[in-house]
Design a protein around this motif. Structure first.
Motif, PDB file in Angstrom:
ATOM      1  N   GLY A 288       0.807  -1.208   0.000  1.00 15.23           N
ATOM      2  CA  GLY A 288       0.000   0.000   0.000  1.00 15.23           C
ATOM      3  C   GLY A 288       0.842   1.261   0.000  1.00 15.23           C
ATOM      4  N   PHE A 289       0.192   2.420   0.168  1.00 17.13           N
ATOM      5  CA  PHE A 289       0.881   3.701   0.091  1.00 17.13           C
ATOM      6  C   PHE A 289       1.400   4.121   1.451  1.00 17.13           C
ATOM      7  CE2 PHE A 289      -1.844   3.783  -3.642  1.00 17.13           C
ATOM      8  CZ  PHE A 289      -0.967   4.262  -4.613  1.00 17.13           C
ATOM      9  N   ARG A 290       2.533   4.790   1.445  1.00 17.91           N
ATOM     10  CA  ARG A 290       3.068   5.366   2.672  1.00 17.91           C
ATOM     11  C   ARG A 290       2.151   6.491   3.149  1.00 17.91           C
ATOM     12  NH1 ARG A 290       8.674   5.034   3.776  1.00 17.91           N
ATOM     13  NH2 ARG A 290       8.586   7.231   4.397  1.00 17.91           N
ATOM     14  N   VAL A 291       2.132   6.714   4.442  1.00 14.13           N
ATOM     15  CA  VAL A 291       1.257   7.737   5.016  1.00 14.13           C
ATOM     16  C   VAL A 291       1.601   9.116   4.466  1.00 14.13           C
ATOM     17  CG1 VAL A 291       0.585   8.900   7.145  1.00 14.13           C
ATOM     18  CG2 VAL A 291       0.818   6.423   7.105  1.00 14.13           C
ATOM     19  N   ASP A 292       2.899   9.383   4.251  1.00 15.14           N
ATOM     20  CA  ASP A 292       3.261  10.714   3.754  1.00 15.14           C
ATOM     21  C   ASP A 292       2.715  10.967   2.355  1.00 15.14           C
ATOM     22  OD1 ASP A 292       4.925   8.931   2.518  1.00 15.14           O
ATOM     23  OD2 ASP A 292       6.796   9.971   2.984  1.00 15.14           O
ATOM     24  N   ALA A 293       2.582   9.900   1.533  1.00 19.11           N
ATOM     25  CA  ALA A 293       1.996  10.058   0.203  1.00 19.11           C
ATOM     26  C   ALA A 293       0.504  10.371   0.300  1.00 19.11           C
ATOM     27  CB  ALA A 293       2.206   8.790  -0.621  1.00 19.11           C
ATOM     28  N   LEU A 294      -0.186   9.703   1.211  1.00 18.43           N
ATOM     29  CA  LEU A 294      -1.607   9.979   1.419  1.00 18.43           C
ATOM     30  C   LEU A 294      -1.804  11.382   1.995  1.00 18.43           C
ATOM     31  CD1 LEU A 294      -2.693   6.549   2.991  1.00 18.43           C
ATOM     32  CD2 LEU A 294      -2.960   7.281   0.626  1.00 18.43           C
ATOM     33  N   HIS A 295      -0.912  11.775   2.891  1.00 19.76           N
ATOM     34  CA  HIS A 295      -1.011  13.100   3.504  1.00 19.76           C
ATOM     35  C   HIS A 295      -0.788  14.200   2.469  1.00 19.76           C
ATOM     36  CE1 HIS A 295       0.724  16.463   6.087  1.00 19.76           C
ATOM     37  NE2 HIS A 295      -0.538  16.347   6.462  1.00 19.76           N
ATOM     38  N   GLU A 296       0.181  13.997   1.598  1.00 17.85           N
ATOM     39  CA  GLU A 296       0.441  14.983   0.543  1.00 17.85           C
ATOM     40  C   GLU A 296      -0.765  15.143  -0.367  1.00 17.85           C
ATOM     41  OE1 GLU A 296       1.484  16.515  -3.321  1.00 17.85           O
ATOM     42  OE2 GLU A 296       1.007  14.399  -2.952  1.00 17.85           O
ATOM     43  N   ALA A 297      -1.442  14.030  -0.662  1.00 21.06           N
ATOM     44  CA  ALA A 297      -2.618  14.083  -1.542  1.00 21.06           C
ATOM     45  C   ALA A 297      -3.788  14.791  -0.873  1.00 21.06           C
ATOM     46  CB  ALA A 297      -3.021  12.660  -1.942  1.00 21.06           C
ATOM     47  N   ILE A 298      -4.062  14.435   0.378  1.00 18.87           N
ATOM     48  CA  ILE A 298      -5.222  15.026   1.058  1.00 18.87           C
ATOM     49  C   ILE A 298      -5.014  16.525   1.280  1.00 18.87           C
ATOM     50  CG2 ILE A 298      -4.657  14.815   3.536  1.00 18.87           C
ATOM     51  CD1 ILE A 298      -7.864  13.376   2.258  1.00 18.87           C
ATOM     52  N   SER A 299      -3.759  16.945   1.450  1.00 22.95           N
ATOM     53  CA  SER A 299      -3.469  18.364   1.690  1.00 22.95           C
ATOM     54  C   SER A 299      -3.648  19.205   0.442  1.00 22.95           C
ATOM     55  CB  SER A 299      -2.039  18.520   2.230  1.00 22.95           C
ATOM     56  OG  SER A 299      -1.880  17.835   3.455  1.00 22.95           O
ATOM     57  N   ARG A 300      -3.674  18.575  -0.718  1.00 26.39           N
ATOM     58  CA  ARG A 300      -3.851  19.313  -1.977  1.00 26.39           C
ATOM     59  C   ARG A 300      -5.315  19.609  -2.288  1.00 26.39           C
ATOM     60  NH1 ARG A 300      -0.624  15.573  -6.005  1.00 26.39           N
ATOM     61  NH2 ARG A 300      -1.966  16.653  -7.520  1.00 26.39           N
ATOM     62  N   LEU A 301      -6.235  19.059  -1.534  1.00 25.57           N
ATOM     63  CA  LEU A 301      -7.664  19.277  -1.797  1.00 25.57           C
ATOM     64  C   LEU A 301      -8.093  20.620  -1.235  1.00 25.57           C
ATOM     65  CD1 LEU A 301      -9.058  15.702  -0.971  1.00 25.57           C
ATOM     66  CD2 LEU A 301      -7.993  16.551  -3.073  1.00 25.57           C
ATOM     67  N   ARG A 302      -8.590  21.507  -2.102  1.00 24.69           N
ATOM     68  CA  ARG A 302      -8.878  22.895  -1.719  1.00 24.69           C
ATOM     69  C   ARG A 302     -10.352  23.153  -1.397  1.00 24.69           C
ATOM     70  NH1 ARG A 302      -4.390  22.887  -0.480  1.00 24.69           N
ATOM     71  NH2 ARG A 302      -2.630  23.610  -1.729  1.00 24.69           N
ATOM     72  N   PHE A 303     -11.268  22.386  -1.958  1.00 25.34           N
ATOM     73  CA  PHE A 303     -12.714  22.563  -1.738  1.00 25.34           C
ATOM     74  C   PHE A 303     -13.111  24.032  -1.954  1.00 25.34           C
ATOM     75  CE2 PHE A 303     -11.482  18.831   0.681  1.00 25.34           C
ATOM     76  CZ  PHE A 303     -12.459  17.916   0.307  1.00 25.34           C
ATOM     77  N   SER A 304     -12.734  24.566  -3.125  1.00 26.17           N
ATOM     78  CA  SER A 304     -12.973  25.979  -3.418  1.00 26.17           C
ATOM     79  C   SER A 304     -14.442  26.300  -3.644  1.00 26.17           C
ATOM     80  CB  SER A 304     -12.154  26.388  -4.657  1.00 26.17           C
ATOM     81  OG  SER A 304     -12.468  25.553  -5.764  1.00 26.17           O
ATOM     82  N   ASP A 305     -15.302  25.263  -3.776  1.00 18.68           N
ATOM     83  CA  ASP A 305     -16.739  25.519  -3.967  1.00 18.68           C
ATOM     84  C   ASP A 305     -17.414  25.994  -2.688  1.00 18.68           C
ATOM     85  OD1 ASP A 305     -16.809  24.922  -6.618  1.00 18.68           O
ATOM     86  OD2 ASP A 305     -17.472  22.843  -6.370  1.00 18.68           O
ATOM     87  N   ILE A 306     -16.757  25.860  -1.540  1.00 13.90           N
ATOM     88  CA  ILE A 306     -17.392  26.225  -0.286  1.00 13.90           C
ATOM     89  C   ILE A 306     -16.397  26.926   0.629  1.00 13.90           C
ATOM     90  CG2 ILE A 306     -16.950  23.865   0.542  1.00 13.90           C
ATOM     91  CD1 ILE A 306     -19.703  26.279   1.772  1.00 13.90           C
ATOM     92  N   ASP A 307     -16.807  28.056   1.192  1.00 10.09           N
ATOM     93  CA  ASP A 307     -15.984  28.797   2.143  1.00 10.09           C
ATOM     94  C   ASP A 307     -16.482  28.474   3.552  1.00 10.09           C
ATOM     95  OD1 ASP A 307     -14.482  30.528   3.617  1.00 10.09           O
ATOM     96  OD2 ASP A 307     -15.422  32.364   2.855  1.00 10.09           O
TER      97      ASP A 307
END
Length: 457
Positions: A432-451
Motif C-alpha cells: 500500500g501507500f506510505r502515510v506521507d503520500a496519502l497526507h500529501e494528496a489530502i493536503s492538496r484538496l482545496r474545496f474551493s466551492d465552499i468557504d
C-alpha cells in the motif's frame, strides 16, 4: 458404486458414484445429497432415507430409458405390516418456502454482519408475503418469480406502514391505480430480487430444488448508475454550512435550527465536515472510537477498521478495501478535531460520537441519517438525488480536480481500484501507500466551492 458421508463446509453430505449405465444417461458421474445437519448422530438416522431416495431416482432414470429395473425400488411394498408410515422430517415431506427460508437464515456457515442479516430477513418477509409462506419449494416456478417481480415493480414505499391491512400484492395493485403513491426504487426492487436469488442458489446447493427459477431476472433500471446520486452543488454546500448549527444556534440538541449565539461542536457539527473533507461513509464516521484518531509516522490520521484498541465491538466496514487510514485534512486540524477527541478520551469516552443514538441495532448511522434528512429540509438544501452520501461524491470530484493519482484516490476513498479481474487482483500486491503520500494528496484538496473559514472563528 461407492457411497459415503463426508463433511463439506460445516454440513454432512452423502456422496455416491453413479453406476456406469446411469452416468451415460445423465452425463453425471456422482451425486451429493445434503443430510442437512452437522451432527453425525442425526446424519446416521437420516442416511437410510436419503440412500433409498437416491436409489429410487436411479431406477427411475433406468425405467425412462427402457432398461430393466428393480420394481421394488419404484413401488412401495404393500406387505409390510406394522410399518411406521410417513413420519415428519422424512426427506420426501413437502418443504415449504417458509421452512426452507428459515433453514437458510439459520445456516451457521453464513458469515453475515448484523446489518446483512437484517437485509436478508427483510427480503424473506417480502417473499413470504407475496409468494405465500406455505408455497411448496418443489413447486416454485419461473412464473411465480415473475409474479414477484411484477409486485415489486409497483410496491409502495413503506408499504407495511402505509397499508398495514393490505398484502403486498394488494398494496401494489393500489399503487398501480393511484399515481400519487410513491413506489420503491428499481434499485431497491432489484436488491430484493438479488437477495432472493442468493437464497435460491443456496437451496440448489442444498439440493432442496433442482434449479434456480429466479436466475437472470431483474427490472430494467431507467436511472443510470452515475445519476443515482449527485454531489452537493456549491449552493447546497453554502446552505448546509451556513445554517444556524454552524453560524450560531440555541444549542446542538433541540435548538440546532434556531438562530442564536451558541456554536456547539458535537456530532452534528463534526460528522458532515468529516464526510466532506475525507470522503468517509456515514457509518464509518459514526462508529469511530476516540482512539481511531492517532498519529502514524508523524501524521495525524483517522483509522477506518473493524478492530478496536479500546475493546468496542460495534464496528463494521463495507468491504475489505474499506479498511484504511486517512490523514486529517488541514481544515479538520484547524477546527480542532484532535482536541475534541482528546477531551472525550480524558472524560472516559470510548466512542467519538456517542451523542448519536445507537438504536436497538447498535448502528448510529441510522439515527444520524434520519436527522440529516431533516437538516437538509430545514436549511433549504434538500434536492432530488442528493443525500448524505453526496459528500462522498464531492470528495471524489475534489480528488479529480487536484489531479490525485488514481490509485492514491482509490486508497483514500476505500474504493476497489479496477474493473477487470486482473486489475482487482493487482490490488492485493504490495504494502500500500506510505502515510506521507496519502497526507500529501489530502493536503492538496482545496474545496474551493465552499468557504467554511467562518467555522474557525
Amino acid at each position: 458404486m461407492a457411497g459415503g458421508v463426508f463433511v463439506r463446509g460445516a454440513r454432512l453430505y452423502y456422496h455416491k458414484t453413479l453406476p456406469v449405465d446411469v452416468q451415460r444417461l445423465t452425463s453425471r458421474s456422482e451425486i451429493w445429497r445434503s443430510l442437512r445437519t452437522d451432527s453425525w448422530q442425526i446424519a446416521k438416522r437420516r442416511l437410510p432415507s436419503v440412500v433409498a431416495e437416491i436409489e429410487t431416482e436411479i431406477e427411475s432414470i433406468r425405467q425412462k430409458a427402457g432398461l430393466t429395473v428393480d420394481r421394488t425400488l419404484l413401488e412401495p411394498l404393500g406387505d409390510d405390516p406394522g410399518g411406521l408410515g410417513h413420519l415428519p422430517g422424512q426427506t420426501n415431506e413437502v418443504e415449504t418456502l417458509e421452512a426452507v427460508y428459515r433453514r437458510y437464515l439459520d445456516d451457521p456457515t453464513h458469515a453475515w454482519t448484523p446489518s446483512t442479516r437484517q437485509t436478508y430477513e427483510t427480503t424473506r418477509m417480502v417473499a413470504l408475503n407475496i409468494l405465500g409462506a406455505r408455497k411448496p419449494m418443489s413447486g416454485l416456478t419461473r412464473t411465480d418469480v415473475r409474479e414477484l417481480v411484477e409486485v415489486l415493480r409497483s410496491l409502495p414505499r413503506n408499504s407495511a406502514k402505509i397499508f398495514p391491512k393490505l398484502s403486498f400484492r394488494e398494496a401494489a395493485e393500489r399503487a398501480r391505480s393511484d399515481a400519487n403513491i410513491k413506489r420503491i426504487s428499481t434499485a431497491n426492487a432489484n436488491a430484493y430480487l438479488g437477495n432472493f436469488c442468493t437464497f435460491l442458489n443456496w437451496a440448489v446447493s442444498e439440493e432442496v430444488i433442482g434449479r434456480n427459477p429466479a436466475r437472470g431476472l431483474r427490472l430494467p433500471d431507467e436511472v443510470a448508475r452515475r445519476d443515482r446520486r449527485h454531489p452537493f452543488s456549491p449552493q447546497q454546500l453554502k446552505l448546509i454550512f451556513s445554517a444556524p448549527l454552524y453560524s450560531g444556534c440555541v444549542d446542538g440538541n433541540r435548538g440546532w435550527d434556531t438562530p442564536d449565539l451558541d456554536r456547539p461542536k458535537n456530532a452534528r457539527f463534526w460528522v458532515p465536515l468529516i464526510a466532506l473533507l475525507s470522503g468517509m461513509r456515514l457509518n464509518e464516521i459514526c462508529q469511530l472510537d476516540v482512539s481511531d484518531i492517532r498519529r502514524v509516522d508523524g501524521v495525524t490520521c483517522m483509522h477506518i477498521t473493524t478492530s478496536s484498541i479500546l475493546g468496542t465491538s460495534d464496528k463494521r466496514v463495507k468491504t475489505s478495501v474499506s479498511e484504511r487510514i486517512i490523514p486529517l485534512h488541514p481544515t479538520l486540524l484547524r477546527l480542532g478535531l484532535v482536541e475534541y477527541a482528546e477531551r472525550l478520551r480524558k472524560q472516559g469516552h470510548t466512542k467519538l460520537f456517542d451523542d448519536i443514538d445507537a438504536g436497538s441495532r447498535g448502528v448510529r448511522a441510522v439515527a444520524f441519517s434520519k436527522w440529516f434528512t431533516r437538516y437538509l429540509r430545514s436549511c433549504g438544501a434538500s434536492k432530488e438525488r442528493t443525500s448524505f452520501h453526496s459528500f462522498r461524491h464531492n470528495f471524489r470530484d475534489e480528488l479529480r480536480i487536484a489531479r490525485i493519482d488514481h490509485d492514491v484516490a482509490m486508497a483514500l476513498g476505500g474504493w476497489v481500484g479496477g474493473r477487470s479481474s486482473s486489475a482487482a487482483s493487482s490490488e492485493s500486491y504490495g504494502r500500500g501507500f506510505r502515510v506521507d503520500a496519502l497526507h500529501e494528496a489530502i493536503s492538496r484538496l482545496r474545496f474551493s466551492d465552499i468557504d467554511i473559514s467562518h467555522l474557525a472563528r
